[in-house]
Design a protein around this motif. Structure first.
Motif, PDB file in Angstrom:
ATOM      1  N   VAL A 280       0.818  -1.049   0.196  1.00 32.25           N
ATOM      2  CA  VAL A 280      -0.095   0.071  -0.226  1.00 32.25           C
ATOM      3  C   VAL A 280       0.969   1.158  -0.093  1.00 32.25           C
ATOM      4  CG1 VAL A 280      -1.831   1.420   1.169  1.00 32.25           C
ATOM      5  CG2 VAL A 280      -1.596  -1.182   1.284  1.00 32.25           C
ATOM      6  N   PHE A 281       0.719   2.038  -1.135  1.00 30.42           N
ATOM      7  CA  PHE A 281       1.784   3.166  -1.286  1.00 30.42           C
ATOM      8  C   PHE A 281       0.819   4.412  -1.026  1.00 30.42           C
ATOM      9  CE2 PHE A 281       4.587   1.020  -4.406  1.00 30.42           C
ATOM     10  CZ  PHE A 281       5.077   0.287  -3.395  1.00 30.42           C
ATOM     11  N   ASP A 282       1.019   4.868   0.254  1.00 31.00           N
ATOM     12  CA  ASP A 282       0.606   6.358   0.402  1.00 31.00           C
ATOM     13  C   ASP A 282       1.710   7.228   0.629  1.00 31.00           C
ATOM     14  OD1 ASP A 282      -1.299   8.224   1.186  1.00 31.00           O
ATOM     15  OD2 ASP A 282      -2.599   7.291   2.570  1.00 31.00           O
ATOM     16  N   ALA A 283       1.571   8.316   1.521  1.00 29.75           N
ATOM     17  CA  ALA A 283       2.696   9.377   1.438  1.00 29.75           C
ATOM     18  C   ALA A 283       3.820   8.882   2.076  1.00 29.75           C
ATOM     19  CB  ALA A 283       2.031  10.506   2.405  1.00 29.75           C
ATOM     20  N   GLU A 284       3.996   8.196   3.335  1.00 32.32           N
ATOM     21  CA  GLU A 284       5.168   7.826   3.603  1.00 32.32           C
ATOM     22  C   GLU A 284       5.840   6.588   3.090  1.00 32.32           C
ATOM     23  OE1 GLU A 284       2.791   9.852   6.906  1.00 32.32           O
ATOM     24  OE2 GLU A 284       2.219   8.330   5.248  1.00 32.32           O
ATOM     25  N   GLU A 285       5.187   5.691   2.478  1.00 33.06           N
ATOM     26  CA  GLU A 285       5.461   4.576   1.596  1.00 33.06           C
ATOM     27  C   GLU A 285       6.206   5.320   0.410  1.00 33.06           C
ATOM     28  OE1 GLU A 285       2.621   3.056   4.188  1.00 33.06           O
ATOM     29  OE2 GLU A 285       2.700   4.436   2.710  1.00 33.06           O
ATOM     30  N   ILE A 286       5.670   6.248  -0.140  1.00 34.43           N
ATOM     31  CA  ILE A 286       6.074   6.945  -1.169  1.00 34.43           C
ATOM     32  C   ILE A 286       7.187   7.648  -1.139  1.00 34.43           C
ATOM     33  CG2 ILE A 286       5.445   8.736  -3.050  1.00 34.43           C
ATOM     34  CD1 ILE A 286       2.637   7.783  -3.308  1.00 34.43           C
ATOM     35  N   PHE A 287       7.221   8.330   0.130  1.00 38.07           N
ATOM     36  CA  PHE A 287       8.568   9.135   0.488  1.00 38.07           C
ATOM     37  C   PHE A 287       9.626   8.190   0.582  1.00 38.07           C
ATOM     38  CE2 PHE A 287      11.382  10.822   3.987  1.00 38.07           C
ATOM     39  CZ  PHE A 287      11.527  11.943   3.499  1.00 38.07           C
ATOM     40  N   ALA A 288       9.507   7.034   1.345  1.00 42.36           N
ATOM     41  CA  ALA A 288      10.514   6.122   1.752  1.00 42.36           C
ATOM     42  C   ALA A 288      11.224   5.576   0.135  1.00 42.36           C
ATOM     43  CB  ALA A 288      10.068   4.708   2.247  1.00 42.36           C
ATOM     44  N   ILE A 289      10.341   5.485  -0.938  1.00 36.20           N
ATOM     45  CA  ILE A 289      10.916   5.211  -2.300  1.00 36.20           C
ATOM     46  C   ILE A 289      11.764   6.011  -2.689  1.00 36.20           C
ATOM     47  CG2 ILE A 289      10.154   4.783  -4.608  1.00 36.20           C
ATOM     48  CD1 ILE A 289       7.759   3.272  -3.561  1.00 36.20           C
TER      49      ILE A 289
END
Length: 295
Positions: A280-289
Motif C-alpha cells: 500500500v503506497f500512501d505518503a510515507e511509503e512513497i517518501f521512502a521510495i
C-alpha cells in the motif's frame, strides 16, 4: 513454471474523466494493460476490487495493481479506505494513491529540503499547510523530526491539521500559525526551511520577507503558475542559490525544479506495485521510495 501474467493496472478516478497524466506515467512505467474507470464512487469500489482479485490465482495477483488518482484528494482517500476494506485474506493486490500528485509532490519537496538542511530538529514553515499537498508535507517533515509551523490564513484550519498530524505522528512538533503578508517576517523568524504549497497564482511570501530572514536556508515553491507563492523564486529553480539576509544565501526550488524527482518517484512507485500483491503506497511509503534515490 507458468509464464508471468501481463501487468495490469486498474486506474480508479473519481473525476468525470480519468487522468491522462496518470495514464501516461503508468504506460511509461511499463504497465502492459491499463484499465481506466472514471466517476468512481465508494459504492463502486467493491465490484472493481473483486474483479481484480477473483480473476487470477493467488500466485498471479502480484501482476495486478490498483492506482487511485483524480483531482479530489479527499475523495481518493475515501476510495483508498474502501479498497483496503474490500480485500480479505491473501486475496488482495497492491494499491497506490496519488490523487492530484499530492503524495509524490510532497515527498519530492521534503527530500529536496533534506539535501541542504538536516531535517531532524530543523524549524520549517509550511505555507498553505491545510491543502492536500501541504498537509502531507507537514506530516513527512514531522516524521523526520522537524519542528513544523503549520501556516494558513485561517488559524483554526491550521489547528485542525496539527491535531490530525499529532494523531498520526505521536512525536510530532507542530504549531499552528495564522499568516498574512504583514505577519510573514515573524512566521519566518528562525525557520531554516519554507515550503509553499498554495493554490496557483497566489503570492504568499513577498521577496523582501524571505530575503531578509537570517536563518532561512531553503525555499521551495510548489506552484508553477505566476505569480508564484514565494516571490523571487522561479518555477525552473533547482537548487539555485539566491542572495538573502543570512549571508550564506538561500537554496531555491520551483515546481518544475522539483518535478524531476516527483516524476522519478511516481514511475518507480508504479513499477514497484508489481513486486508483490500486498503493498500500500500512501505518503510515507512513497517518501521512502524517493529517499532511496538520495543515497
Amino acid at each position: 513454471m507458468s509464464e508471468s501474467k501481463p501487468r495490469i493496472l486498474v486506474q480508479v478516478d473519481s473525476d468525470d474523466h480519468a487522468s491522462v497524466f496518470d495514464a501516461v506515467v503508468a504506460i511509461d512505467a511499463g504497465v502492459d494493460r491499463l484499465l481506466q474507470y472514471h466517476g468512481v464512487t465508494e459504492n463502486d469500489v467493491q465490484n472493481l476490487v473483486h474483479g481484480s482479485i477473483f480473476t487470477r490465482g493467488p500466485h498471479d495477483l502480484k501482476s495486478t495493481a490498483i492506482f487511485i488518482g483524480g483531482t479530489d484528494v479527499a475523495a481518493a482517500e475515501r476510495l483508498l479506505k474502501r479498497v483496503l476494506k474490500s480485500f480479505f485474506g491473501p486475496l488482495r493486490v497492491s494499491v497506490m494513491m496519488d490523487a492530484s500528485g499530492a503524495n509524490t509532490t510532497a515527498a519530492a519537496a521534503v527530500l529536496a529540503a533534506g539535501r541542504h538542511v538536516p531535517l531532524q530538529g530543523a524549524t520549517a514553515l509550511v505555507l498553505a499547510a491545510t491543502g492536500p499537498v501541504g498537509q502531507r508535507v507537514v506530516r513527512l517533515l514531522a516524521r523526520e523530526g522537524a519542528r513544523v509551523r503549520v501556516a494558513s490564513r485561517d488559524v483554526s484550519r491550521a489547528e485542525r491539521v496539527c491535531d490530525s498530524v499529532r494523531e498520526q505522528v505521536k512525536t510530532a512538533e507542530v504549531m499552528p500559525v495564522g499568516t498574512t503578508l504583514e505577519s510573514m517576517p515573524a512566521a519566518l523568524d528562525e525557520a531554516s526551511i519554507v515550503i509553499s504549497a498554495g493554490a496557483a497564482g497566489i503570492e504568499l511570501v513577498p521577496a523582501e520577507a524571505w530575503q531578509a530572514s537570517a536563518a532561512l536556508r531553503v525555499a521551495i515553491d510548489l506552484n508553477a503558475v505566476p505569480p508564484l507563492g514565494i516571490a523571487g523564486v522561479e518555477a525552473t529553480d533547482k537548487a539555485i542559490r539566491r542572495e538573502a539576509g543570512g549571508g550564506a544565501g538561500v537554496i531555491c526550488y520551483g515546481a518544475i525544479g522539483i518535478g524531476g524527482t516527483k516524476m522519478k518517484i511516481h514511475h518507480t512507485a508504479v513499477g514497484r506495485l508489481f513486486q508483490s500483491n500486498s503493498q500500500v503506497f500512501d505518503a510515507e511509503e512513497i517518501f521512502a521510495i524517493g529517499r532511496e534515490f538520495e543515497g
